[in-house]
Write a protein that holds these residues in place. Structure first.
Motif, PDB file in Angstrom:
ATOM      1  N   GLY A  98       0.793  -1.218   0.000  1.00  0.00           N
ATOM      2  CA  GLY A  98       0.000   0.000   0.000  1.00  0.00           C
ATOM      3  C   GLY A  98       0.831   1.276   0.000  1.00  0.00           C
ATOM      4  O   GLY A  98       0.289   2.361   0.149  1.00  0.00           O
ATOM      5  N   TYR A  99       2.145   1.157  -0.153  1.00  0.00           N
ATOM      6  CA  TYR A  99       3.027   2.320  -0.162  1.00  0.00           C
ATOM      7  C   TYR A  99       3.818   2.363  -1.462  1.00  0.00           C
ATOM      8  O   TYR A  99       4.204   1.331  -1.997  1.00  0.00           O
ATOM      9  CB  TYR A  99       4.013   2.268   1.014  1.00  0.00           C
ATOM     10  N   THR A 100       4.067   3.578  -1.939  1.00  0.00           N
ATOM     11  CA  THR A 100       4.893   3.795  -3.115  1.00  0.00           C
ATOM     12  C   THR A 100       6.101   4.623  -2.689  1.00  0.00           C
ATOM     13  O   THR A 100       5.940   5.670  -2.037  1.00  0.00           O
ATOM     14  CB  THR A 100       4.110   4.571  -4.199  1.00  0.00           C
ATOM     15  N   LEU A 159       6.380  10.625  10.588  1.00  0.00           N
ATOM     16  CA  LEU A 159       5.081  10.494   9.934  1.00  0.00           C
ATOM     17  C   LEU A 159       4.540  11.872   9.548  1.00  0.00           C
ATOM     18  O   LEU A 159       4.663  12.829  10.316  1.00  0.00           O
ATOM     19  CB  LEU A 159       4.082   9.793  10.862  1.00  0.00           C
ATOM     20  N   PHE A 160       3.932  11.935   8.366  1.00  0.00           N
ATOM     21  CA  PHE A 160       3.370  13.167   7.825  1.00  0.00           C
ATOM     22  C   PHE A 160       1.986  12.885   7.250  1.00  0.00           C
ATOM     23  O   PHE A 160       1.665  11.748   6.910  1.00  0.00           O
ATOM     24  CB  PHE A 160       4.274  13.727   6.716  1.00  0.00           C
ATOM     25  N   ARG A 161       1.185  13.920   7.110  1.00  0.00           N
ATOM     26  CA  ARG A 161      -0.157  13.767   6.546  1.00  0.00           C
ATOM     27  C   ARG A 161      -0.131  13.586   5.032  1.00  0.00           C
ATOM     28  O   ARG A 161      -0.868  12.788   4.486  1.00  0.00           O
ATOM     29  CB  ARG A 161      -1.021  14.989   6.886  1.00  0.00           C
ATOM     30  N   ASN A 162       0.692  14.364   4.342  1.00  0.00           N
ATOM     31  CA  ASN A 162       0.704  14.386   2.876  1.00  0.00           C
ATOM     32  C   ASN A 162       1.940  13.701   2.315  1.00  0.00           C
ATOM     33  O   ASN A 162       2.948  13.568   3.010  1.00  0.00           O
ATOM     34  CB  ASN A 162       0.674  15.839   2.385  1.00  0.00           C
ATOM     35  N   CYS A 163       1.860  13.325   1.050  1.00  0.00           N
ATOM     36  CA  CYS A 163       3.013  12.723   0.374  1.00  0.00           C
ATOM     37  C   CYS A 163       4.071  13.784   0.108  1.00  0.00           C
ATOM     38  O   CYS A 163       3.743  14.957  -0.100  1.00  0.00           O
ATOM     39  CB  CYS A 163       2.577  12.075  -0.935  1.00  0.00           C
ATOM     40  N   HIS A 164       5.332  13.359   0.119  1.00  0.00           N
ATOM     41  CA  HIS A 164       6.449  14.273  -0.095  1.00  0.00           C
ATOM     42  C   HIS A 164       7.440  13.657  -1.068  1.00  0.00           C
ATOM     43  O   HIS A 164       7.485  12.442  -1.240  1.00  0.00           O
ATOM     44  CB  HIS A 164       7.139  14.600   1.234  1.00  0.00           C
ATOM     45  N   ASP A 189      14.645   7.443   3.183  1.00  0.00           N
ATOM     46  CA  ASP A 189      13.678   6.911   2.213  1.00  0.00           C
ATOM     47  C   ASP A 189      12.301   7.484   2.508  1.00  0.00           C
ATOM     48  O   ASP A 189      11.910   7.613   3.668  1.00  0.00           O
ATOM     49  CB  ASP A 189      13.591   5.383   2.305  1.00  0.00           C
ATOM     50  N   GLY A 190      11.553   7.806   1.435  1.00  0.00           N
ATOM     51  CA  GLY A 190      10.193   8.312   1.573  1.00  0.00           C
ATOM     52  C   GLY A 190       9.186   7.363   0.972  1.00  0.00           C
ATOM     53  O   GLY A 190       9.427   6.804  -0.103  1.00  0.00           O
ATOM     54  N   TRP A 191       8.059   7.191   1.667  1.00  0.00           N
ATOM     55  CA  TRP A 191       7.032   6.240   1.240  1.00  0.00           C
ATOM     56  C   TRP A 191       5.662   6.899   1.352  1.00  0.00           C
ATOM     57  O   TRP A 191       5.242   7.287   2.433  1.00  0.00           O
ATOM     58  CB  TRP A 191       7.067   4.995   2.119  1.00  0.00           C
ATOM     59  N   CYS A 192       4.948   6.973   0.229  1.00  0.00           N
ATOM     60  CA  CYS A 192       3.606   7.560   0.186  1.00  0.00           C
ATOM     61  C   CYS A 192       2.560   6.444   0.304  1.00  0.00           C
ATOM     62  O   CYS A 192       2.625   5.450  -0.409  1.00  0.00           O
ATOM     63  CB  CYS A 192       3.427   8.300  -1.134  1.00  0.00           C
ATOM     64  N   LYS A 193       1.628   6.649   1.213  1.00  0.00           N
ATOM     65  CA  LYS A 193       0.563   5.665   1.432  1.00  0.00           C
ATOM     66  C   LYS A 193      -0.539   5.845   0.393  1.00  0.00           C
ATOM     67  O   LYS A 193      -0.965   6.962   0.126  1.00  0.00           O
ATOM     68  CB  LYS A 193       0.003   5.850   2.842  1.00  0.00           C
ATOM     69  N   ALA A 194      -0.973   4.737  -0.194  1.00  0.00           N
ATOM     70  CA  ALA A 194      -2.020   4.789  -1.228  1.00  0.00           C
ATOM     71  C   ALA A 194      -3.344   5.189  -0.625  1.00  0.00           C
ATOM     72  O   ALA A 194      -3.647   4.906   0.497  1.00  0.00           O
ATOM     73  CB  ALA A 194      -2.161   3.436  -1.902  1.00  0.00           C
TER      74      ALA A 194
END
Length: 194
Positions: A98-100, A159-164, A189-194
């Motif tokens: 679920g992460y990109t 942890l953050f609210r938005n993708c970076h 490393d950065g990971w954006c949650k779908a």
């Protein structure tokens, strides 16, 4: 009133059992308004992780370790932070968790206004599991804070609210530590949650 008294008693007892000295922030300060025990973001002076999630809670007596009895207490409290359901150090059994990944192996960590909390983890999977338990979390940044965190080899998990993207990885360290060393960021490393 009886429930509040019972919860206060459980919190006091769990703090004594969970670690010595008692963990920072367990109780009313471990909430979204206090960034789950880490009110100062990792790039700020005097920043301190708010929690630890991993296989070795006994090695982190000064942090709220999200395991064991603490998890049972957190289930009873409306703080917004819960222990991840994924056991520490495990990876999801499916190819997609679920992460990109948006960036890797940078020498800077994400610094942004949508900061939620940060703590320490053993693995990237542990950080993603934490994000899955914090309401509103949409992005994780894992990195090594070299010379920071009292010399701990653990990953910092922010942890953050938005993708970076890499453009937001502007925290390169530079904070002088109590022992006189200066920290720097590695393997970010950065990971954006779908």
């Amino acid at each position: 009133m009886r429930v509040t008294t019972l919860l206060a008693t459980l919190l006091a007892g769990s703090a004594a059992i969970a670690a010595s000295p008692s963990p920072r922030g367990l109780g009313p300060n471990l909430n979204a308004g206090n960034h789950y025990g880490a009110p100062t973001p990792p790039w700020g002076p005097g920043a301190h992780p708010g929690w630890y999630f991993g296989k070795h809670p006994e090695a982190h007596p000064g942090l709220t370790c999200l395991s064991g009895l603490i998890c049972g207490i957190l289930k009873l409290l409306p703080l917004g932070l819960q222990c991840p359901k994924t056991p520490p150090g495990t990876t999801p059994s499916t190819p997609s968790d679920g992460y990109t990944q948006t960036f890797s192996n940078l020498s800077g960590a994400t610094q942004a206004g949508d900061y939620m909390t940060f703590g320490l983890v053993d693995t990237v999977a542990d950080c993603k599991a934490m994000c899955n338990t914090v309401p509103g979390c949409g992005f994780v940044n894992t990195y090594h804070d070299v010379n920071g965190k009292n010399g701990s080899p653990l990953l910092t998990c922010s942890l953050f609210r938005n993708c970076h993207t890499a453009a937001d990885a502007t925290n390169t360290g530079g904070q002088t530590q109590p022992n006189g060393s200066v920290n720097h960021i590695a393997n970010s490393d950065g990971w954006c949650k779908a």
